[in-house]
Design an enzyme around this catalytic site. Sequence first.
Site, PDB file in Angstrom:
ATOM      1  N   CYS A 182       0.814  -1.226   0.000  1.00  0.00           N
ATOM      2  CA  CYS A 182       0.000   0.000   0.000  1.00  0.00           C
ATOM      3  C   CYS A 182       0.841   1.266   0.000  1.00  0.00           C
ATOM      4  O   CYS A 182       0.362   2.328  -0.393  1.00  0.00           O
ATOM      5  CB  CYS A 182      -0.936  -0.017   1.200  1.00  0.00           C
TER       6      CYS A 182
ATOM      7  N   HIS B  13      -4.251   6.352   1.770  1.00  0.00           N
ATOM      8  CA  HIS B  13      -4.456   5.049   1.142  1.00  0.00           C
ATOM      9  C   HIS B  13      -5.869   4.562   1.457  1.00  0.00           C
ATOM     10  O   HIS B  13      -6.412   4.855   2.528  1.00  0.00           O
ATOM     11  CB  HIS B  13      -3.408   4.061   1.667  1.00  0.00           C
TER      12      HIS B  13
ATOM     13  N   ASN C 123      -9.801  -1.636  -1.997  1.00  0.00           N
ATOM     14  CA  ASN C 123      -8.381  -1.358  -1.778  1.00  0.00           C
ATOM     15  C   ASN C 123      -7.600  -1.819  -3.010  1.00  0.00           C
ATOM     16  O   ASN C 123      -7.480  -3.018  -3.256  1.00  0.00           O
ATOM     17  CB  ASN C 123      -7.931  -2.111  -0.519  1.00  0.00           C
TER      18      ASN C 123
HETATM   19  N1  ACO Z   1     -18.300 -11.072   5.800  1.00  0.00           N
HETATM   20  C1  ACO Z   1     -18.943 -11.447   6.925  1.00  0.00           C
HETATM   21  N2  ACO Z   1     -18.272 -11.747   8.056  1.00  0.00           N
HETATM   22  C2  ACO Z   1     -16.933 -11.660   8.035  1.00  0.00           C
HETATM   23  C3  ACO Z   1     -16.222 -11.257   6.891  1.00  0.00           C
HETATM   24  C4  ACO Z   1     -16.960 -10.953   5.738  1.00  0.00           C
HETATM   25  N3  ACO Z   1     -16.388 -10.562   4.600  1.00  0.00           N
HETATM   26  N4  ACO Z   1     -14.910 -11.251   7.193  1.00  0.00           N
HETATM   27  C5  ACO Z   1     -14.782 -11.629   8.462  1.00  0.00           C
HETATM   28  N5  ACO Z   1     -16.013 -11.879   8.982  1.00  0.00           N
HETATM   29  C6  ACO Z   1     -16.365 -12.317  10.344  1.00  0.00           C
HETATM   30  C7  ACO Z   1     -15.199 -12.991  11.013  1.00  0.00           C
HETATM   31  O1  ACO Z   1     -15.158 -14.356  10.672  1.00  0.00           O
HETATM   32  C8  ACO Z   1     -15.559 -12.768  12.482  1.00  0.00           C
HETATM   33  O2  ACO Z   1     -16.533 -13.711  12.837  1.00  0.00           O
HETATM   34  P1  ACO Z   1     -16.522 -14.383  14.326  1.00  0.00           P
HETATM   35  O3  ACO Z   1     -16.715 -13.211  15.265  1.00  0.00           O
HETATM   36  O4  ACO Z   1     -17.649 -15.317  14.266  1.00  0.00           O
HETATM   37  O5  ACO Z   1     -15.182 -15.003  14.448  1.00  0.00           O
HETATM   38  C9  ACO Z   1     -16.222 -11.405  12.476  1.00  0.00           C
HETATM   39  O6  ACO Z   1     -16.646 -11.175  11.123  1.00  0.00           O
HETATM   40  C10 ACO Z   1     -15.295 -10.283  12.922  1.00  0.00           C
HETATM   41  O7  ACO Z   1     -14.070 -10.430  12.207  1.00  0.00           O
HETATM   42  P2  ACO Z   1     -12.883  -9.422  12.393  1.00  0.00           P
HETATM   43  O8  ACO Z   1     -11.756  -9.819  11.484  1.00  0.00           O
HETATM   44  O9  ACO Z   1     -12.570  -9.254  13.835  1.00  0.00           O
HETATM   45  O10 ACO Z   1     -13.575  -8.085  11.842  1.00  0.00           O
HETATM   46  P3  ACO Z   1     -13.075  -6.617  11.918  1.00  0.00           P
HETATM   47  O11 ACO Z   1     -14.085  -5.790  12.556  1.00  0.00           O
HETATM   48  O12 ACO Z   1     -11.663  -6.497  12.398  1.00  0.00           O
HETATM   49  O13 ACO Z   1     -13.085  -6.180  10.368  1.00  0.00           O
HETATM   50  C11 ACO Z   1     -11.488  -5.849   8.596  1.00  0.00           C
HETATM   51  C12 ACO Z   1     -12.236  -6.857   9.457  1.00  0.00           C
HETATM   52  C13 ACO Z   1     -12.495  -5.082   7.775  1.00  0.00           C
HETATM   53  C14 ACO Z   1     -10.580  -6.633   7.659  1.00  0.00           C
HETATM   54  C15 ACO Z   1     -10.679  -4.866   9.472  1.00  0.00           C
HETATM   55  O14 ACO Z   1      -9.990  -5.559  10.479  1.00  0.00           O
HETATM   56  C16 ACO Z   1      -9.685  -4.045   8.694  1.00  0.00           C
HETATM   57  O15 ACO Z   1     -10.029  -3.259   7.820  1.00  0.00           O
HETATM   58  N6  ACO Z   1      -8.402  -4.132   9.008  1.00  0.00           N
HETATM   59  C17 ACO Z   1      -7.363  -3.337   8.367  1.00  0.00           C
HETATM   60  C18 ACO Z   1      -7.126  -3.715   6.940  1.00  0.00           C
HETATM   61  C19 ACO Z   1      -5.944  -2.934   6.383  1.00  0.00           C
HETATM   62  O16 ACO Z   1      -5.760  -1.778   6.697  1.00  0.00           O
HETATM   63  N7  ACO Z   1      -5.122  -3.555   5.603  1.00  0.00           N
HETATM   64  C20 ACO Z   1      -3.911  -2.875   5.186  1.00  0.00           C
HETATM   65  C21 ACO Z   1      -3.905  -2.573   3.798  1.00  0.00           C
HETATM   66  S1  ACO Z   1      -3.795  -3.958   2.767  1.00  0.00           S
HETATM   67  C22 ACO Z   1      -2.163  -4.054   2.215  1.00  0.00           C
HETATM   68  O17 ACO Z   1      -1.283  -3.451   2.705  1.00  0.00           O
HETATM   69  C23 ACO Z   1      -1.866  -5.014   1.116  1.00  0.00           C
END
Ligand code: ACO
Length: 334
Positions: A114, A261, A291
């Site tokens: 990113c 980003h 993204n």
């Molecule tokens: N649809 C439905 N449910 C989902 C999905 C989905 N697509 N994905 C995960 N869940 C579920 C999980 O299984 C979990 O279920 P459980 O509670 O039964 O175990 C629940 O939702 C919560 O999951 P979390 O991973 O804790 O969800 P969170 O609120 O953290 O959101 C997310 C996930 C959106 C990915 C967030 O953590 C995020 O945006 N993180 C940062 C991402 C980022 O900045 N990446 C860097 C850039 S990428 C790069 O550099 C290449």
Amino acid sequence: MVARTHILGMGHAVPDNVVTNDDLAKVMDTSDEWVQQRTGIRERRHIVSDCGATDLGKIAAEQALDAAGLTIADIDLLVFATLSPDIDWPASATLLAAKLGAGAIPAFDVKNQCSGFLYALASADVLIRAGRARHALVVGGEIHSTGLDLTTRGRDVAVIFGDGAGAAVLGPSPDPERGLLSTHLHADGKFAEKLWLEGAASRSRPRIKLEDLGGDDPVAFPRMQGRYVFKHAVTRFPEVIHEALEASGFTKDDLDVLIPHQANLRINEFVAAALELGEGKVVNNIDRYGNTTAASIAIALCEAVRDGRVAEGKLVCLAAFGAGFTWASALFRW
Ligand code: ACO
């Protein structure tokens, strides 16, 4: 005095194929509500077939050249930022240079996720100011869709990413008061495994095995500890934005436009609140593209230039955080 570098023209390209959250919900257990609420993404673009990051990059680069009033013959450096090169090697930059009909100019890839576009921008700026190039093409491009686990197993990552490319032509600023004021680059590999793609890996023979695609947590797909990444992102973004402002004697109140980003709308809203940036100062387009990693900032900046949010005289900060971890910023007087 060495002239400042400035962006002389921009372009961007995304595939025509729109993939909505409802489309993804047909192939995995997810919902429009979950994705919008957690990420702000409504849709992203996926290629249909036979289109590499350099194919989108070529369209973006040609638009950027047109906007700058230049041709490929004027370009003497090409830097391509991608984590999804068309092929493993040679560098996608060389493939893109050939597609654009460039001469035997230096061309290299930056693989820094990113933050890739900002690392590429910083590299080109240094080479231009050192007199090693006059006009550089800096392109960020990704094809994520072919490398995602589009099943419920991979849903946390798969819903986030989209395909796209953005390009900038860099050259000496026509006005000494305007242009790129500074760049700031950081990395901390301690956190590499929090967001990575382990396979195919040159450290094992063969580099990829059939079983790498199976199991609960396959190494052949990107894996992310989302919450961990989120927490680091909301700390590093304000830090690196402040670093850029302070380097030129500015404060957050001087900032006109922030182009972060596009990883998650919630991250960007958190950063805007932390910096107390007023309404309309932060550019977001993640709702439409997801993204697109090394392309995200370039696409958002290109759109903001075209619709006038980024205009002459504005103080504009670009900032990124992502896998590595890596994070970076760049400050412009536009
Ligand atoms: N649809 C439905 N449910 C989902 C999905 C989905 N697509 N994905 C995960 N869940 C579920 C999980 O299984 C979990 O279920 P459980 O509670 O039964 O175990 C629940 O939702 C919560 O999951 P979390 O991973 O804790 O969800 P969170 O609120 O953290 O959101 C997310 C996930 C959106 C990915 C967030 O953590 C995020 O945006 N993180 C940062 C991402 C980022 O900045 N990446 C860097 C850039 S990428 C790069 O550099 C290449």
